[in-house]
Design an enzyme around this catalytic site. Structure first.
Site, short mmCIF file in Angstrom:
data_model
loop_
_atom_site.label_atom_id
_atom_site.label_comp_id
_atom_site.label_asym_id
_atom_site.label_seq_id
_atom_site.Cartn_x
_atom_site.Cartn_y
_atom_site.Cartn_z
N ARG A 267 0.85 -1.19 0.00
CA ARG A 267 0.00 0.00 0.00
C ARG A 267 0.89 1.25 0.00
NH1 ARG A 267 -3.40 -2.75 -1.59
NH2 ARG A 267 -5.57 -2.99 -0.90
N GLU B 299 -3.57 7.25 -6.51
CA GLU B 299 -3.61 6.53 -7.78
C GLU B 299 -4.87 6.90 -8.55
OE1 GLU B 299 -3.43 2.41 -6.67
OE2 GLU B 299 -1.43 2.60 -5.78
N HIS C 178 -0.21 -0.54 -9.98
CA HIS C 178 -0.96 -1.37 -9.01
C HIS C 178 -1.45 -2.65 -9.69
CE1 HIS C 178 -3.37 -0.98 -5.03
NE2 HIS C 178 -3.10 -2.25 -5.28
#
Length: 336
Positions: A244, A274, A301
């Site tokens: 994270r 993001e 991601h």
């Protein structure tokens, strides 16, 4: 004792998941009605459709009381992924809606991504790839230094759960010395997976050439990787984060560490925001500036992703909902 599922379930599915919804139907039945909330922003959810849902399967969006207060019929919300930092679990509990996350898929894929980043940065693959384009009269004599030999290199794994252990199992055959930090594991587990357990992050950083992060984002872990920790490490540390973005205190410290040489290389599959907001480090990466080239690797991601893991993830999230509705089994409930 089992429960009866409604004869025709209305299942909400959010952004990132795209039709066809075969994995969800394989778990919940081909006669389900799927309502697709194809947006990152819960403010754009149709309130009327939210009220109809029996099950809500959530990926990207943040879920707050703005959504939860409209879930009048919903019995369970399942996050497609493992992290649940964007879900207001207290509001779900007050509304009487069960919550589960989804650790049933893909630790191998995240571990493989972390290993690719660690090895690529250690061996300076990205820097070599760029520099070699411009060699004309020289070739093999063009060395980049320092490059650590694997069996003389110490790697710290922060978070020794299913993904952390998957990384450890990949590191050991290369000959790395592996340290681990996780306040929630026993000494026995550390011995069983063959690592040295460190008492705190400061001790781990002080001994490591590379550090890789594999823990959930909680109030305790938010901002746990600080500039002060970096000063304790050996110059030229390699840092990888596939967990994270907010585990790291901010991009300023990454930029400062790369400019000073305290950080030799950084691999980030996750960011504080993001898609990334403008920031001098992100801007320099986008421009492929000389000082940064090959030393900062950013992926969107996607560490979790493979074709197989995506299908498995979707099926398992829906299967968790089916188990709850049909059999009264609350799989992967998250303790308070």
């Amino acid at each position: 004792m089992g429960r009866l599922m409604p004869s025709s379930l209305v299942v909400g599915v959010t952004h990132l998941v795209q039709p066809p919804f075969k994995p969800e139907m394989a778990a919940l039945g081909s006669d389900i009605e799927v309502v697709h909330f194809n947006t990152r922003d819960e403010a754009e959810f149709d309130p009327g459709e939210l009220q109809r849902l029996d099950v809500f399967l959530v990926w990207t969006p943040r879920i707050t009381t703005a959504t939860i207060d409209r879930l009048k019929n919903c019995r369970i919300l399942v996050r497609y992924g493992v992290g649940y930092d964007k879900i207001d679990r207290q509001a779900l509990s007050r509304a009487g809606i069960a919550f589960s996350n989804n650790p049933e898929y893909g630790p191998e894929d995240v571990a493989d991504t972390a290993m690719a980043m660690l090895l690529g940065l250690q061996r300076k693959i990205h820097e070599h790839d760029w520099a070699a384009r411009f060699y004309r009269d020289s070739w093999q004599e063009n060395h980049l230094s320092p490059v650590h030999h694997s069996n003389r290199c110490t790697v710290g794994v922060v978070g020794v759960g299913r993904i952390g252990i998957s990384v450890i199992n990949r590191l050991k055959p290369f000959g790395y010395r592996v340290l681990g930090y996780d306040p929630y594991i026993s000494n026995g587990l550390a011995r069983a997976v063959g690592i040295t357990r460190m008492p705190d992050l400061a001790s781990l950083f002080a001994e490591c050439d590379m550090v890789t992060l594999h823990c959930p984002l909680t109030e305790e872990s938010r901002g746990m990787i600080t500039p002060e920790l970096l000063t304790l490490s050996r110059p030229g540390l390699i840092l990888v984060n596939t967990a994270r973005g907010h585990l790291i205190q901010g991009l300023d410290m990454i930029e400062d560490g790369l400019k000073s040489g305290q950080l030799a290389g950084v691999g980030l599959d996750v960011l504080p925001e993001e898609p990334p907001a403008p920031h001098p480090l992100v801007d320099a990466w986008r421009r492929d500036e000389d000082w940064l080239r090959g030393r900062l690797v950013i992926t969107p991601h996607n560490a979790f992703y493979s074709d197989h893991s995506m299908a498995e993830c979707r099926f398992q999230a829906a299967e968790t909902a089916r188990l709850f509705l049909a059999e009264g089994v609350h799989r992967n409930s998250v303790p308070d």
